[in-house]
Design an enzyme around this catalytic site. Structure first.
Site, PDB file in Angstrom:
ATOM      1  N   HIS A   1      47.256  89.173  32.532  1.00 16.81           N
ATOM      2  CA  HIS A   1      47.797  89.817  31.646  1.00 16.81           C
ATOM      3  C   HIS A   1      47.890  91.206  31.547  1.00 16.81           C
ATOM      4  O   HIS A   1      47.078  91.985  31.788  1.00 16.81           O
ATOM      5  CB  HIS A   1      46.665  89.428  30.220  1.00 16.81           C
TER       6      HIS A   1
ATOM      7  N   CYS B   1      52.558  88.255  25.417  1.00 15.93           N
ATOM      8  CA  CYS B   1      51.346  88.056  24.537  1.00 15.93           C
ATOM      9  C   CYS B   1      51.806  88.753  23.195  1.00 15.93           C
ATOM     10  O   CYS B   1      52.642  89.672  22.991  1.00 15.93           O
ATOM     11  CB  CYS B   1      50.569  89.284  25.171  1.00 15.93           C
ATOM     12  N   GLU B   2      51.571  88.013  22.325  1.00 13.42           N
ATOM     13  CA  GLU B   2      51.841  88.060  20.835  1.00 13.42           C
ATOM     14  C   GLU B   2      51.536  89.245  20.169  1.00 13.42           C
ATOM     15  O   GLU B   2      51.891  89.842  19.238  1.00 13.42           O
ATOM     16  CB  GLU B   2      51.696  87.009  19.891  1.00 13.42           C
ATOM     17  N   HIS B   3      50.506  89.928  20.702  1.00 11.20           N
ATOM     18  CA  HIS B   3      49.728  91.034  20.335  1.00 11.20           C
ATOM     19  C   HIS B   3      50.411  92.537  20.549  1.00 11.20           C
ATOM     20  O   HIS B   3      50.478  93.297  20.004  1.00 11.20           O
ATOM     21  CB  HIS B   3      48.338  91.053  20.605  1.00 11.20           C
ATOM     22  N   HIS B   4      51.080  92.501  22.022  1.00  9.85           N
ATOM     23  CA  HIS B   4      51.645  93.641  22.555  1.00  9.85           C
ATOM     24  C   HIS B   4      52.864  93.461  22.982  1.00  9.85           C
ATOM     25  O   HIS B   4      53.632  94.333  23.559  1.00  9.85           O
ATOM     26  CB  HIS B   4      50.586  94.213  23.540  1.00  9.85           C
TER      27      HIS B   4
ATOM     28  N   GLN C   1      46.960  82.779  25.512  1.00  7.23           N
ATOM     29  CA  GLN C   1      46.782  81.803  26.241  1.00  7.23           C
ATOM     30  C   GLN C   1      46.123  80.548  25.822  1.00  7.23           C
ATOM     31  O   GLN C   1      46.429  79.505  26.210  1.00  7.23           O
ATOM     32  CB  GLN C   1      46.021  82.694  27.757  1.00  7.23           C
TER      33      GLN C   1
ATOM     34  N   CYS D   1      48.941  93.151  29.377  1.00  9.75           N
ATOM     35  CA  CYS D   1      48.268  94.040  28.191  1.00  9.75           C
ATOM     36  C   CYS D   1      46.839  94.257  28.305  1.00  9.75           C
ATOM     37  O   CYS D   1      46.492  95.549  27.840  1.00  9.75           O
ATOM     38  CB  CYS D   1      48.435  93.280  26.717  1.00  9.75           C
TER      39      CYS D   1
END
Length: 200
Positions: free
Chosen positions: A157, A88-91, A129, A159
């Protein structure tokens, strides 16, 4: 020296700095990077990140172009239950699950092993995703030129499960329907029916 070669050298140089950056993270969170269990951790994490982001280096054209074959077949081709793992590019935490890919040939088919390779090529990048699902569908549409393509992804996920809402057993499902899969309800229903009928 070409721009591509320069870019690859630049990336390789930056990647060499990863162990030091990981070491700094360990110290920042209050750990001692010199204790026995962590001495080799910066190198291991760096190696892991190189592998998990290797999709940026894959040449999709090269992957597909040597595996396109002219075949007079115009019914649905479905590759189901492709395992995938992404970050995941956020976390920078993993999300993973199953990907189902179908297309209707328009005079050409692609070697079946290439479809999981395409899924891997885009999974091995920092992702969300929704984008991942669309990228897989669009690359198949653009490179194979089928009458239509459908992609469904089901993922867990970490995250969401390990932090924040800590929501367990709540998979995320995304889909991308292009060409006949978008315009023809029967084609779409056939695809979804194949997926649902084979679930255990």
């Amino acid at each position: 020296m070409s721009i591509t070669v320069k870019s690859e050298i630049s990336r390789a140089t930056r990647m060499m700095k990863l162990p030091e950056l990981v070491k700094e993270i360990l110290m920042t969170v209050g750990e001692d990077p010199h204790r026995e269990g962590l001495v080799r951790t910066p190198q291991r994490v760096a190696k892991s990140l190189r592998e998990l982001t290797s999709g940026y280096q894959l040449d999709v054209d090269k992957l597909i172009n040597d595996a396109l074959f002219e075949v007079p077949y115009s019914e649905m081709v479905l590759v189901r239950d492709i395992d995938f793992y992404s970050l995941c590019e956020h976390h920078l935490l993993p999300f993973f699950g199953k990907c189902h890919v179908a297309y209707i040939p328009n005079g050409k088919v692609v070697g079946l092993s290439k479809i999981p390779r395409l899924v891997e090529a885009f999974s091995r990048r920092l992702q969300v995703q929704e984008r991942l699902t669309s990228q897989i569908a669009e690359i198949i549409l653009n490179k194979i030129n089928p009458l239509g393509v459908g992609v469904v992804m089901e993922a867990r996920h970490l995250c969401m499960e390990m932090r924040g809402a800590q929501s367990k057993n709540a998979p995320t499902i995304t889909s991308a329907m292009l060409g006949n899969f978008r315009s023809d309800a029967r084609t779409r229903e056939e695809f979804l029916g194949f997926i649902n009928s084979t679930k255990r």
